[in-house]
Scaffold this motif. Structure first.
Motif, PDB file in Angstrom:
ATOM      1  N   CYS A  80       0.768  -1.201  -0.001  1.00 13.62           N
ATOM      2  CA  CYS A  80      -0.106  -0.167   0.072  1.00 13.62           C
ATOM      3  C   CYS A  80       0.993   1.220   0.011  1.00 13.62           C
ATOM      4  O   CYS A  80       0.537   2.222  -0.684  1.00 13.62           O
ATOM      5  N   GLU A  81       1.915   1.249   0.751  1.00 19.96           N
ATOM      6  CA  GLU A  81       2.754   2.483   0.892  1.00 19.96           C
ATOM      7  C   GLU A  81       3.590   2.685  -0.428  1.00 19.96           C
ATOM      8  O   GLU A  81       3.500   3.926  -0.765  1.00 19.96           O
ATOM      9  N   ILE A  82       4.041   1.680  -0.928  1.00 19.36           N
ATOM     10  CA  ILE A  82       4.649   1.964  -2.198  1.00 19.36           C
ATOM     11  C   ILE A  82       3.901   2.122  -3.246  1.00 19.36           C
ATOM     12  O   ILE A  82       4.222   3.203  -4.090  1.00 19.36           O
ATOM     13  N   ILE A  83       2.925   1.757  -3.593  1.00 21.26           N
ATOM     14  CA  ILE A  83       1.783   1.948  -4.512  1.00 21.26           C
ATOM     15  C   ILE A  83       1.430   3.230  -4.379  1.00 21.26           C
ATOM     16  O   ILE A  83       1.290   4.152  -5.487  1.00 21.26           O
ATOM     17  N   SER A  84       0.995   3.952  -3.102  1.00 24.81           N
ATOM     18  CA  SER A  84       0.667   5.140  -2.950  1.00 24.81           C
ATOM     19  C   SER A  84       1.577   6.308  -3.242  1.00 24.81           C
ATOM     20  O   SER A  84       1.141   7.340  -3.562  1.00 24.81           O
ATOM     21  N   LEU A  85       2.780   5.911  -3.178  1.00 30.77           N
ATOM     22  CA  LEU A  85       3.975   6.779  -3.610  1.00 30.77           C
ATOM     23  C   LEU A  85       4.206   7.125  -4.977  1.00 30.77           C
ATOM     24  O   LEU A  85       4.471   8.043  -5.349  1.00 30.77           O
ATOM     25  N   THR A  86       3.332   6.430  -5.811  1.00 31.30           N
ATOM     26  CA  THR A  86       3.362   6.498  -7.218  1.00 31.30           C
ATOM     27  C   THR A  86       2.264   7.688  -7.690  1.00 31.30           C
ATOM     28  O   THR A  86       2.146   7.931  -8.807  1.00 31.30           O
ATOM     29  N   MET A  87       1.480   7.917  -6.549  1.00 29.52           N
ATOM     30  CA  MET A  87       0.345   8.654  -6.929  1.00 29.52           C
ATOM     31  C   MET A  87       0.353  10.084  -5.802  1.00 29.52           C
ATOM     32  O   MET A  87      -0.288  11.052  -6.402  1.00 29.52           O
ATOM     33  N   ILE A  88       0.867  10.329  -4.811  1.00 29.13           N
ATOM     34  CA  ILE A  88       1.002  11.135  -3.786  1.00 29.13           C
ATOM     35  C   ILE A  88       2.367  11.486  -3.482  1.00 29.13           C
ATOM     36  O   ILE A  88       3.320  10.865  -3.648  1.00 29.13           O
ATOM     37  N   ALA A  89       2.584  12.735  -2.645  1.00 35.75           N
ATOM     38  CA  ALA A  89       3.744  13.376  -2.229  1.00 35.75           C
ATOM     39  C   ALA A  89       4.242  12.208  -0.998  1.00 35.75           C
ATOM     40  O   ALA A  89       3.447  11.842  -0.391  1.00 35.75           O
ATOM     41  N   SER A  90       5.451  12.064  -0.963  1.00 36.80           N
ATOM     42  CA  SER A  90       6.157  11.335   0.238  1.00 36.80           C
ATOM     43  C   SER A  90       5.734  11.986   1.771  1.00 36.80           C
ATOM     44  O   SER A  90       5.567  11.234   2.778  1.00 36.80           O
ATOM     45  N   SER A  91       5.683  13.134   1.700  1.00 37.28           N
ATOM     46  CA  SER A  91       5.346  13.708   2.930  1.00 37.28           C
ATOM     47  C   SER A  91       4.010  13.252   3.316  1.00 37.28           C
ATOM     48  O   SER A  91       3.531  13.163   4.320  1.00 37.28           O
ATOM     49  N   THR A  92       3.038  13.830   2.140  1.00 33.95           N
ATOM     50  CA  THR A  92       1.405  13.339   2.533  1.00 33.95           C
ATOM     51  C   THR A  92       1.469  11.712   2.777  1.00 33.95           C
ATOM     52  O   THR A  92       0.624  11.575   3.873  1.00 33.95           O
TER      53      THR A  92
END
Length: 285
Positions: A80-92
């Motif tokens: 979930c973390e790595i896939i979300s990082l393809t869509m949103i900023a790392s800080s978010t």
């Protein structure tokens, strides 16, 4: 190991994880997300087995089963973390995923069949407000797919913390940490084969990010968290994750040029206040 030493180790381990968002964001520039996990945790497992090969002879069926279960929760979180990082900023992503610290307290209250204490409810309200402001898109308050995926990862991480606290007391915590890395590599490799077209990274930047993830966040981070948790509490492990978004936000600002709008900054502040409120009261309880 004393509880104070365990707390210090746990805090250091979780702080090391704060660098993972920046490193993963860099690594994703040259490799698909699930393959990044597979390579990272295969190398981690290989290194740990070489260093601690004598402990492998102490493996039992019970430990193997426990590691498989922990690895499944950790894989769900990391995917979930790595896939979300393809869509949103790392800080978010860091702020959203580290709401896991409150989920740990809420889940612990549910497991004990007791109503959450007032400060936990207050912290939950602050986190809900913070998440709403942090995920503000223009004039709309809504969760984008990447943000929903990241929040799902935070719930899986909370379950992983709770189960780790229980199982680390039943088995050799270091061996448990090593074997769960192996299962994490296995789950990631299977998922890569099913959902992605593997690529071989050809640039030094991607490999540098992968190796940093391996040594800083995996070999040191996830492997030694079960060791620390054997001598402290699951609640404290969840509370210490409040440091992660601060570290990730600073790194994202310095190296990725990520910034917050005024509303998002207020949301981040509300999340931090909520986590600190839960941490102070939870430690005193």
């Amino acid at each position: 190991m004393t509880q104070r030493s365990a707390d210090l180790l746990l805090l250091t381990v979780i702080a090391a994880r704060g660098t993972s968002y920046l490193l993963a964001k860099i690594g994703l520039g040259g490799i698909p997300p699930l393959e990044l996990l597979a390579v990272r945790f295969f190398l981690t497992t290989l290194i740990l087995c070489l260093i601690f090969h004598k402990r492998l002879g102490q493996m039992t069926k019970g430990l193997l089963k426990a590691a498989a279960g922990l690895g499944a929760f950790l894989f769900a979180c990391m995917a979930c973390e790595i896939i979300s990082l393809t869509m949103i900023a790392s800080s978010t992503a860091a702020f959203l995923e580290n709401t896991s610290s409150l989920w740990v307290l809420l889940l612990a209250a549910i497991a004990c069949r007791r109503w959450p204490q007032k400060h936990i409810i207050a912290a939950a309200v602050l986190l809900i407000i913070g998440i709403a402001l942090l995920t503000l898109h223009g004039s709309r308050l809504n969760l984008a797919p990447g943000e929903l995926i990241c929040l799902a990862g935070s719930v899986f991480y909370a379950f992983w913390i709770l189960f780790t606290a229980r199982l680390a007391r039943q088995h050799d915590p270091l061996l448990l940490g090593i074997v769960q890395m192996g299962f994490l590599a296995l789950y990631s490799a299977v998922s890569t084969a099913v959902f992605e077209t593997p690529l071989v990274p050809t640039d030094g930047t991607t490999w540098g990010a992968i190796l940093a993830l391996v040594f800083i966040c995996s070999v040191f981070g996830f492997t030694f968290q079960p060791v620390a948790q054997k001598y402290t509490t699951a609640e404290k492990a969840g509370l210490f994750t409040a440091f992660n978004p601060l570290i990730a936000s600073c790194l994202g600002f310095l190296f990725l040029g990520e910034t917050f709008s005024t509303a998002q900054l207020a949301g981040a502040a509300a999340i931090i206040v909520g986590l600190v409120l839960a941490a102070k009261k939870g430690t005193a309880a």
